[in-house]
Design a protein around this motif. Structure first.
Motif, PDB file in Angstrom:
ATOM      1  N   UNK A 291       0.807  -1.224   0.000  1.00  0.00           N
ATOM      2  CA  UNK A 291       0.000   0.000   0.000  1.00  0.00           C
ATOM      3  C   UNK A 291       0.839   1.272   0.000  1.00  0.00           C
ATOM      4  N   UNK A 292       2.085   1.180   0.491  1.00  0.00           N
ATOM      5  CA  UNK A 292       2.889   2.403   0.585  1.00  0.00           C
ATOM      6  C   UNK A 292       4.265   2.303  -0.067  1.00  0.00           C
ATOM      7  N   UNK A 293       4.586   1.152  -0.667  1.00  0.00           N
ATOM      8  CA  UNK A 293       5.950   0.967  -1.169  1.00  0.00           C
ATOM      9  C   UNK A 293       6.308   1.972  -2.267  1.00  0.00           C
ATOM     10  N   UNK A 294       5.321   2.460  -3.007  1.00  0.00           N
ATOM     11  CA  UNK A 294       5.617   3.440  -4.060  1.00  0.00           C
ATOM     12  C   UNK A 294       5.948   4.810  -3.481  1.00  0.00           C
ATOM     13  N   UNK A 295       5.570   5.041  -2.220  1.00  0.00           N
ATOM     14  CA  UNK A 295       5.802   6.328  -1.575  1.00  0.00           C
ATOM     15  C   UNK A 295       7.170   6.396  -0.889  1.00  0.00           C
ATOM     16  N   UNK A 296       7.718   5.231  -0.579  1.00  0.00           N
ATOM     17  CA  UNK A 296       8.960   5.167   0.194  1.00  0.00           C
ATOM     18  C   UNK A 296      10.129   4.980  -0.774  1.00  0.00           C
ATOM     19  N   UNK A 297      10.925   6.023  -0.956  1.00  0.00           N
ATOM     20  CA  UNK A 297      12.061   5.970  -1.884  1.00  0.00           C
ATOM     21  C   UNK A 297      13.202   5.159  -1.282  1.00  0.00           C
ATOM     22  N   UNK A 298      14.110   4.673  -2.113  1.00  0.00           N
ATOM     23  CA  UNK A 298      15.286   3.974  -1.575  1.00  0.00           C
ATOM     24  C   UNK A 298      16.083   4.830  -0.600  1.00  0.00           C
ATOM     25  N   UNK A 299      16.196   6.128  -0.890  1.00  0.00           N
ATOM     26  CA  UNK A 299      16.924   7.032   0.009  1.00  0.00           C
ATOM     27  C   UNK A 299      16.227   7.135   1.370  1.00  0.00           C
ATOM     28  N   UNK A 300      14.908   7.179   1.325  1.00  0.00           N
ATOM     29  CA  UNK A 300      14.144   7.271   2.567  1.00  0.00           C
ATOM     30  C   UNK A 300      14.317   6.010   3.400  1.00  0.00           C
ATOM     31  N   UNK A 301      14.201   4.856   2.736  1.00  0.00           N
ATOM     32  CA  UNK A 301      14.349   3.593   3.455  1.00  0.00           C
ATOM     33  C   UNK A 301      15.750   3.458   4.036  1.00  0.00           C
ATOM     34  N   UNK A 302      16.765   3.858   3.267  1.00  0.00           N
ATOM     35  CA  UNK A 302      18.144   3.773   3.749  1.00  0.00           C
ATOM     36  C   UNK A 302      18.356   4.650   4.975  1.00  0.00           C
ATOM     37  N   UNK A 303      17.788   5.856   4.937  1.00  0.00           N
ATOM     38  CA  UNK A 303      17.934   6.781   6.065  1.00  0.00           C
ATOM     39  C   UNK A 303      17.254   6.245   7.318  1.00  0.00           C
ATOM     40  N   UNK A 304      16.073   5.675   7.134  1.00  0.00           N
ATOM     41  CA  UNK A 304      15.328   5.148   8.279  1.00  0.00           C
ATOM     42  C   UNK A 304      16.017   3.911   8.846  1.00  0.00           C
ATOM     43  N   UNK A 305      16.492   3.046   7.988  1.00  0.00           N
ATOM     44  CA  UNK A 305      17.163   1.841   8.475  1.00  0.00           C
ATOM     45  C   UNK A 305      18.456   2.186   9.205  1.00  0.00           C
ATOM     46  N   UNK A 306      19.169   3.209   8.722  1.00  0.00           N
ATOM     47  CA  UNK A 306      20.385   3.636   9.417  1.00  0.00           C
ATOM     48  C   UNK A 306      20.047   4.184  10.797  1.00  0.00           C
TER      49      UNK A 306
END
Length: 329
Positions: A291-306
């Protein structure tokens, strides 16, 4: 004599599992009902998972006013329900009154700490999970103005708010607009008012709105979607309420807390005491799905995971709200 002792040990081994399996769990929800799409519903899903996996039924009660709390809890205790789980800090007074009268029963309360030997207190580091979704909000925001809507104005909800502000500002948000829905329990179940507050915040420039307000948050997510902005859900995974319009949800694993309490009761391994559940313990997280994977960019995911790894490692300290010094961000 040796033969007799071995026989007794064998009999004990047979009796203990049977006793542990004879569990009769119960759950009591807070105001807003078990289908609030948020906190209570997460608790419900945990109970349902237990029932599905074990085939063991449970009983439940949905409180509609404060005067029902002690009576309902005492009735379950009188019936020998065990363990009994209460969803919400508002059960504290009823629990203190009842648990002392039933020392052989096990109780668990979510979102409060009650120091009694037969009580498991389950609290969460909501500020940690909220920090993560704050980072996502700031990175997704075009205006760099984001906002927060809490339910009842209490320290618990200020923890969500404080973490969110910290995460958003760390990722470049210039302004975090903050409002509470009210100062009575009615604030948990007022979607119309939540929608009105969201519209006001959007008019002030917010383009990502995070709601930590129980059933009220449903109205917040709807208002954000209607305005072409993004919402952030809470407690349960609310991404599917407005597919493509909910950036993420701050998952507070109330479902796991309920499931574990019931399962420990069934296994005969239930223990009282305080459990404080954050990112390291799997108690909070952010939701990512279709439902939200198109909204979450790779940069966003990387920042959050870090940030998540840094919080777990202790290299980032996410501040908590306290009545003395408020939120330091």
């Amino acid at each position: 004599m040796k033969r007799i002792v071995l026989g007794l040990l064998a009999a004990t081994a047979m009796v203990l599992p049977a006793f542990a399996a004879d569990v009769q769990p119960a759950i009591l929800y807070d105001l807003g009902g078990k289908f609030d799409k948020s906190f209570n519903e997460a608790a419900f899903h945990g109970a349902e998972k237990f029932k599905t996996e074990t085939g063991t039924p449970y009983v439940e009660f949905e409180v509609s006013n404060a005067s029902q709390r002690e009576q309902a809890l005492r009735r379950f205790a009188e019936d020998g329900r065990n363990p009994i789980v209460m969803a919400g800090f508002a059960w504290e007074d009823a629990l203190k009154a009842v648990a002392k009268d039933y020392p052989d029963l096990n109780f668990a309360i979510i979102d409060d700490a009650v120091d009694m030997p037969n009580v498991r207190s389950l609290v969460f580091k909501e500020n940690e999970g909220s920090y993560l979704v704050g980072i996502m909000a700031a990175m997704a925001s075009k205006s760099k103005k984001v906002s927060f809507i809490g339910g009842m104005d209490i320290p618990l909800i200020r923890k969500f708010e404080c973490g969110y502000v910290g995460g958003a500002k760390s990722a470049g948000a210039t302004d975090v607009i903050q409002n509470m829905t009210g100062d009575t329990p009615a604030a948990w179940n007022d979607p119309a008012k939540g929608g009105e507050i969201a519209k006001t915040q959007i008019d002030q420039g917010s383009d990502v709105v995070y709601a930590a307000a129980g059933g009220t948050g449903v109205g917040v997510l709807q208002a954000a979607a209607d305005a072409g902005k993004l919402g952030i859900g809470v407690d349960s995974n609310q991404n599917g309420l407005q597919p493509g319009k909910v950036l993420t949800s701050m998952m507070k694993r109330v479902d796991v807390a309920v499931y574990n309490a019931f399962m420990d009761g069934k296994k005969g391994t239930f223990k009282g005491g305080l459990q404080n559940l954050g990112l390291k313990e799997g108690g909070v997280d952010y939701a990512l799905d279709d439902n939200n994977k198109a909204l979450v960019t790779p940069e966003m995911k990387a920042a959050v995971e870090k940030a998540k790894a840094d919080i777990i490692a202790g290299t980032i300290q996410v501040h908590d709200y306290t009545a003395d010094n408020a939120c330091p961000y």
